[in-house]
Design an enzyme around this catalytic site. Structure first.
Site, PDB file in Angstrom:
ATOM      1  N   ASN A 121       0.809  -1.226   0.000  1.00 28.60           N
ATOM      2  CA  ASN A 121       0.000   0.000   0.000  1.00 28.60           C
ATOM      3  C   ASN A 121       0.839   1.273   0.000  1.00 28.60           C
ATOM      4  O   ASN A 121       1.976   1.243   0.472  1.00 28.60           O
ATOM      5  CB  ASN A 121      -0.897   0.000   1.249  1.00 28.60           C
ATOM      6  CG  ASN A 121      -2.148  -0.823   1.019  1.00 28.60           C
ATOM      7  OD1 ASN A 121      -2.749  -0.773  -0.044  1.00 28.60           O
ATOM      8  ND2 ASN A 121      -2.533  -1.586   2.038  1.00 28.60           N
ATOM      9  N   HIS A 176      -7.446   1.493  -4.177  1.00 21.97           N
ATOM     10  CA  HIS A 176      -7.543   0.584  -3.039  1.00 21.97           C
ATOM     11  C   HIS A 176      -7.228   1.452  -1.819  1.00 21.97           C
ATOM     12  O   HIS A 176      -6.096   1.540  -1.355  1.00 21.97           O
ATOM     13  CB  HIS A 176      -6.545  -0.575  -3.148  1.00 21.97           C
ATOM     14  CG  HIS A 176      -6.495  -1.392  -1.872  1.00 21.97           C
ATOM     15  ND1 HIS A 176      -7.577  -2.084  -1.394  1.00 21.97           N
ATOM     16  CD2 HIS A 176      -5.504  -1.578  -0.965  1.00 21.97           C
ATOM     17  CE1 HIS A 176      -7.247  -2.675  -0.259  1.00 21.97           C
ATOM     18  NE2 HIS A 176      -6.001  -2.377   0.037  1.00 21.97           N
TER      19      HIS A 176
HETATM   20  N1  LIG Z   1      -3.467  -4.419  -1.406  1.00 21.04           N
HETATM   21  C1  LIG Z   1      -4.159  -4.968  -0.420  1.00 21.04           C
HETATM   22  O1  LIG Z   1      -5.337  -5.293  -0.595  1.00 21.04           O
HETATM   23  C2  LIG Z   1      -3.470  -5.188   0.890  1.00 21.04           C
HETATM   24  C3  LIG Z   1      -4.054  -5.951   1.917  1.00 21.04           C
HETATM   25  C4  LIG Z   1      -3.346  -6.145   3.095  1.00 21.04           C
HETATM   26  C5  LIG Z   1      -2.080  -5.576   3.255  1.00 21.04           C
HETATM   27  N2  LIG Z   1      -1.561  -4.816   2.256  1.00 21.04           N
HETATM   28  C6  LIG Z   1      -0.238  -4.225   2.339  1.00 21.04           C
HETATM   29  O2  LIG Z   1       0.710  -5.257   2.148  1.00 21.04           O
HETATM   30  C7  LIG Z   1       1.949  -4.883   2.754  1.00 21.04           C
HETATM   31  C8  LIG Z   1       2.415  -5.980   3.683  1.00 21.04           C
HETATM   32  O3  LIG Z   1       1.489  -6.127   4.760  1.00 21.04           O
HETATM   33  P1  LIG Z   1       1.878  -7.061   6.002  1.00 21.04           P
HETATM   34  O4  LIG Z   1       0.701  -7.118   6.901  1.00 21.04           O
HETATM   35  O5  LIG Z   1       2.488  -8.322   5.513  1.00 21.04           O
HETATM   36  O6  LIG Z   1       3.021  -6.174   6.669  1.00 21.04           O
HETATM   37  P2  LIG Z   1       4.181  -6.687   7.641  1.00 21.04           P
HETATM   38  O7  LIG Z   1       4.695  -5.466   8.351  1.00 21.04           O
HETATM   39  O8  LIG Z   1       3.695  -7.851   8.428  1.00 21.04           O
HETATM   40  O9  LIG Z   1       5.278  -7.269   6.643  1.00 21.04           O
HETATM   41  C9  LIG Z   1       6.014  -6.483   5.769  1.00 21.04           C
HETATM   42  C10 LIG Z   1       7.302  -7.218   5.509  1.00 21.04           C
HETATM   43  O10 LIG Z   1       8.072  -6.451   4.577  1.00 21.04           O
HETATM   44  C11 LIG Z   1       9.444  -6.559   4.965  1.00 21.04           C
HETATM   45  N3  LIG Z   1      10.218  -5.453   4.432  1.00 21.04           N
HETATM   46  C12 LIG Z   1      10.245  -4.159   4.823  1.00 21.04           C
HETATM   47  N4  LIG Z   1      11.127  -3.467   4.112  1.00 21.04           N
HETATM   48  C13 LIG Z   1      11.677  -4.339   3.216  1.00 21.04           C
HETATM   49  C14 LIG Z   1      12.666  -4.209   2.208  1.00 21.04           C
HETATM   50  N5  LIG Z   1      13.272  -3.057   1.985  1.00 21.04           N
HETATM   51  N6  LIG Z   1      12.973  -5.300   1.485  1.00 21.04           N
HETATM   52  C15 LIG Z   1      12.375  -6.496   1.722  1.00 21.04           C
HETATM   53  N7  LIG Z   1      11.444  -6.670   2.692  1.00 21.04           N
HETATM   54  C16 LIG Z   1      11.107  -5.604   3.420  1.00 21.04           C
HETATM   55  C17 LIG Z   1       9.381  -6.529   6.491  1.00 21.04           C
HETATM   56  O11 LIG Z   1      10.578  -7.017   7.052  1.00 21.04           O
HETATM   57  C18 LIG Z   1       8.172  -7.394   6.765  1.00 21.04           C
HETATM   58  O12 LIG Z   1       8.518  -8.753   6.917  1.00 21.04           O
HETATM   59  C19 LIG Z   1       1.648  -3.554   3.454  1.00 21.04           C
HETATM   60  O13 LIG Z   1       2.003  -2.496   2.601  1.00 21.04           O
HETATM   61  C20 LIG Z   1       0.150  -3.581   3.637  1.00 21.04           C
HETATM   62  O14 LIG Z   1      -0.418  -2.299   3.815  1.00 21.04           O
HETATM   63  C21 LIG Z   1      -2.219  -4.626   1.085  1.00 21.04           C
END
Ligand SMILES: NC(=O)c1ccc[n+]([C@@H]2O[C@H](COP(=O)([O-])OP(=O)(O)OC[C@H]3O[C@@H](n4cnc5c(N)ncnc54)[C@H](O)[C@@H]3O)[C@@H](O)[C@H]2O)c1
Length: 302
Positions: A121, A176
């Site tokens: 997001n 979204h």
């Molecule tokens: N599009 C959608 O419908 C939808 C739905 C749910 C979540 N999301 C989004 O998905 C993303 C992930 O959500 P989540 O709940 O898994 O978050 P989370 O915080 O649990 O996981 C994110 C992961 O990304 C990793 N990360 C951060 N920086 C990084 C980098 N530079 N390189 C590699 N890895 C890196 C972190 O270490 C972590 O493991 C968020 O942006 C969230 O808002 C989108």
């Protein structure tokens, strides 16, 4: 061999990994994350999660060279804790734009030629930045868009009418994020337009229920995972099986000059067609507002 890679193996990335494995959608999987301990644990757990299964997905150690022959690359890096006390997905952009700027040159240098699917997001803007910075063709980069929001709308409608959610047709369109809207003119149950069954006030109330769905999940868990993993897996499957499924992904709209959630035909070559069905005047206004919102957010990410 169907090979996938996931960048960002947090709640969403790990749930998606397991979903892809257990639904037999892929043969090989590579995972990337900055948290090395967590990544090692996820690899180990995913291996354990396959023991005694008939089929087996090869788990490959993180190596950028692996991207050269990866069919589908999923981007789900971020930090969900940013949403604590903040309900706007825009809030994550200051971090996720930097993660995109870090990863885009690596993806480009790897020789990746597959399909890049973004979940991170704010989904539409991050997808657009990924396309711009990787230089990959627009049709090969898209986001999960309003697939999850459309699923939440189907969830709400299915409960109201006591039908299976798959029997509800129709779309949530736009960002979204906060400016998304249900295109009620597209929603049908058993072929009957919902607009013939409910009043405008009732539809607005139902839209509120659909919108609240995500925050109900967030409130108790602090993240959402199963809904998005299901939708993302369906998108990955549509690509790998080349099944020409029409899904409300965030694809590039030529007429609006930005990425936005709307129906598009998904194939192994990426997006091969997008669809702009006729909206009511009210819906058209909401569409314009959503496009403006996405463009404003995009301008702040440059
Ligand atoms: N599009 C959608 O419908 C939808 C739905 C749910 C979540 N999301 C989004 O998905 C993303 C992930 O959500 P989540 O709940 O898994 O978050 P989370 O915080 O649990 O996981 C994110 C992961 O990304 C990793 N990360 C951060 N920086 C990084 C980098 N530079 N390189 C590699 N890895 C890196 C972190 O270490 C972590 O493991 C968020 O942006 C969230 O808002 C989108």
């Amino acid at each position: 061999m169907k090979k996938a890679a996931i960048i960002g193996v947090g709640h969403v990335g790990s749930t998606l990994a397991y979903t892809l494995i257990t639904r037999n959608i892929i043969d090989e999987l590579v995972l990337f994350d900055t948290k090395e301990d967590q990544l090692l644990s996820e690899y180990n757990d995913l291996f354990d999660g396959q023991v005694d299964r008939y089929s087996y997905v090869k788990l490959i150690e993180p190596d950028l060279a692996e991207l050269a022959d990866t069919d589908v690359l999923i981007f789900s890096a971020g930090d969900i804790t940013i949403f604590e006390g903040n309900s706007d997905r825009f809030a994550e952009l200051y971090l996720t734009k930097e993660i995109v700027e870090e990863w885009a040159p690596k993806i480009k240098a790897s020789g990746f030629k597959g399909i890049l699917i973004n979940i991170t997001n704010p989904c539409d803007v991050v997808t657009q930045r990924l396309q711009e910075l990787t230089g990959l063709p627009k049709e090969r980069v898209f986001g999960t868009g309003t697939t999850l929001d459309s699923a939440r709308m189907k969830h709400a409608v299915s409960k109201k009418f006591n039908v299976h959610p798959s029997s509800v047709e129709g779309y949530v369109l736009g960002e979204h994020g906060e400016s998304q809207f249900v295109a009620w003119s597209s929603v049908r149950i058993g072929g009957v337009p919902i607009t013939e069954m409910l009043s405008l006030d009732e539809l607005e109330e139902l839209e509120g229920v659909a919108r609240a769905g995500g925050w109900i999940t967030m409130r108790g868990k602090g993240y959402t995972s199963f809904g998005i993993a299901n939708q993302a897996a369906l998108v990955v499957e549509a690509v790998l099986n080349n099944n020409y499924k029409i899904l409300p992904v965030s694809s590039y709209s030529e007429k609006d000059q930005c990425y936005v959630g709307h129906p598009a035909k998904v194939a192994v070559s990426g997006i091969i067609n997008d669809y702009h069905f006729t909206l009511s005047d009210r819906e058209n206004q909401k569409w314009r507002k959503s496009i403006e919102t996405i463009k404003f957010m995009h301008s702040t990410a440059l």
